[in-house]
Design a protein around this motif. Structure first.
Motif, PDB file in Angstrom:
ATOM      1  N   ARG A  10     -57.763 -51.657 -38.218  1.00  0.00           N
ATOM      2  CA  ARG A  10     -57.286 -52.907 -38.808  1.00  0.00           C
ATOM      3  C   ARG A  10     -57.723 -53.041 -40.269  1.00  0.00           C
ATOM      4  N   TYR A  31     -60.124 -52.956 -46.214  1.00  0.00           N
ATOM      5  CA  TYR A  31     -61.221 -53.902 -46.452  1.00  0.00           C
ATOM      6  C   TYR A  31     -62.351 -53.598 -45.478  1.00  0.00           C
ATOM      7  N   ASN A 103     -44.438 -57.985 -51.685  1.00  0.00           N
ATOM      8  CA  ASN A 103     -45.898 -57.940 -51.835  1.00  0.00           C
ATOM      9  C   ASN A 103     -46.247 -57.754 -53.318  1.00  0.00           C
ATOM     10  N   SER A 105     -48.785 -58.774 -55.015  1.00  0.00           N
ATOM     11  CA  SER A 105     -50.181 -58.445 -55.315  1.00  0.00           C
ATOM     12  C   SER A 105     -50.395 -56.950 -55.397  1.00  0.00           C
TER      13      SER A 105
ATOM     14  N   GLU B  33     -60.813 -60.520 -37.153  1.00  0.00           N
ATOM     15  CA  GLU B  33     -60.047 -61.294 -36.161  1.00  0.00           C
ATOM     16  C   GLU B  33     -59.471 -62.563 -36.770  1.00  0.00           C
ATOM     17  N   LYS B  36     -56.563 -61.721 -38.921  1.00  0.00           N
ATOM     18  CA  LYS B  36     -55.375 -61.461 -38.109  1.00  0.00           C
ATOM     19  C   LYS B  36     -54.740 -62.786 -37.679  1.00  0.00           C
ATOM     20  N   ARG B  39     -52.979 -64.589 -40.556  1.00  0.00           N
ATOM     21  CA  ARG B  39     -51.710 -63.929 -40.915  1.00  0.00           C
ATOM     22  C   ARG B  39     -50.624 -64.213 -39.894  1.00  0.00           C
ATOM     23  N   MET B  53     -49.973 -62.838 -48.494  1.00  0.00           N
ATOM     24  CA  MET B  53     -50.967 -61.804 -48.810  1.00  0.00           C
ATOM     25  C   MET B  53     -52.053 -62.352 -49.738  1.00  0.00           C
ATOM     26  N   PHE B  56     -54.434 -64.351 -47.561  1.00  0.00           N
ATOM     27  CA  PHE B  56     -55.226 -63.393 -46.792  1.00  0.00           C
ATOM     28  C   PHE B  56     -56.281 -62.723 -47.689  1.00  0.00           C
TER      29      PHE B  56
END
Lengths: 132, 181
Positions: A10, A31, A103, A105, B33, B36, B39, B53, B56
């Motif tokens: 993830r 990240y 997107n 960014s 988590e 997620k 989003r 984005m 986030f």
């Protein structure tokens, strides 16, 4: 030289570094808890790969990241700097920075990088978003 | 709140437009988590992909900043108190999203942080980009913390970064940061 393959999670991207095909790809989101530690094997691999590279060889780099946190941004710049150095030394390095049309960014991030790099070829490649 | 009736808390959250909040010890998996969850929530609304984005991204930077800062301080005896002091809140204010974070801050760290934030507040987009580029070239701190997070947030923010330092005790202040997307 062996390929380096790291599966996507993830918070960390899929990484495929293929010495035989001279193709490097990073895709996904980045990240991780500790970016320096996560990317350490990538740098070890890249340094060896570039040291063994024949002069004027072509290297294709496919970057399709959707998100880089600030630590990963620095790491990515270091990664690109090594490729830039190889290009200055005569390799033909082509980087395709793939971004989704919605997107902004990550497009801006690609533009930031492209302004830092002169010897390698850095293409900003728009792609329509994949269906969910 | 001594009873099980959560309506007052719920009313307050609704009144402030709070979509999500987390207060307590952050772990990497909690950060993932909640990222997620936010989003998924934003994808279910009409929000544009870029704004999604950005929300986030600011959330991740704030949460990781809180976690990294607290883990540097945590070596001391007040580990539990510090670890529990982190908070991240995502709220909706009409067409804007407001991402805020807070944590205990050692008073000795306050002047440098304040100076950095004031500098960011004084710069326009071009100035922020130039500073970002400069900082991008600084080496990565091995404990995390790229020194790039606040500048990146300032670049994304629709308004200058807002912050506050609240008195806590002799050793700490409470640092709050607010970013508008």
């Amino acid at each position: 030289m062996d390929s380096l393959v790291i599966e996507e999670s993830r918070s960390s991207p899929a990484i495929r570094l293929d010495a035989g095909a001279r193709g490097l790809s990073i895709s996904g989101e980045s990240y991780p808890e500790n970016a320096a530690a996560f990317y350490a094997p990538v740098f070890a691999w890249l340094k060896t790969f570039l040291a063994e590279l024949e002069p004027a060889a072509m290297v294709r780099v496919d970057l399709a990241v959707r998100y880089l946190n600030s630590s990963s941004t620095k790491v990515m710049l270091n990664f690109l700097d090594l490729l830039e150095q190889a290009a200055q030394d005569g390799a033909q390095v082509i980087v395709n920075w793939r971004y989704d049309s919605d997107n902004e960014s990550i497009l801006e991030c690609g533009q930031d990088f492209s302004e830092e790099l002169t010897a390698l070829t850095f293409n900003l490649v728009e792609q329509s978003q994949e269906p969910p | 709140m001594s009873t099980l009736d959560l309506t007052r808390l719920q009313d307050e959250l609704r009144h402030q437009g709070i979509l999500m909040s987390f207060s307590g010890p952050f772990s990497h998996s909690i950060i993932e988590e909640l990222g997620k969850a936010i989003r998924h929530y934003l994808e279910s609304t009409e929000v544009a992909g870029s704004a999604l984005m950005d929300v986030f991204a600011v959330y991740i930077e704030q949460a990781q900043n809180v976690r990294n800062y607290i883990s540097r301080l945590e070596a001391g005896p007040e580990k539990t108190r510090l670890a529990g002091s982190g908070i991240v809140v995502i709220a909706q204010d009409e067409q804007r999203y407001v991402i805020s974070s807070g944590n205990l801050l050692d008073r000795t760290d306050a002047p440098a942080l304040t100076a950095h934030l004031e500098r960011l507040r004084s710069l326009d987009k071009a100035g922020l980009k130039a500073l970002y580029k400069e900082q991008m070239r600084q080496p990565l701190n091995p404990q995390g913390g790229a020194g790039l997070g606040l500048i990146g947030m300032a670049r994304k923010s629709a308004a200058p970064l807002e912050y506050a330092l609240g008195d806590v005790d002799e050793r700490y202040v409470f640092f709050s940061l607010r970013v508008v997307i």
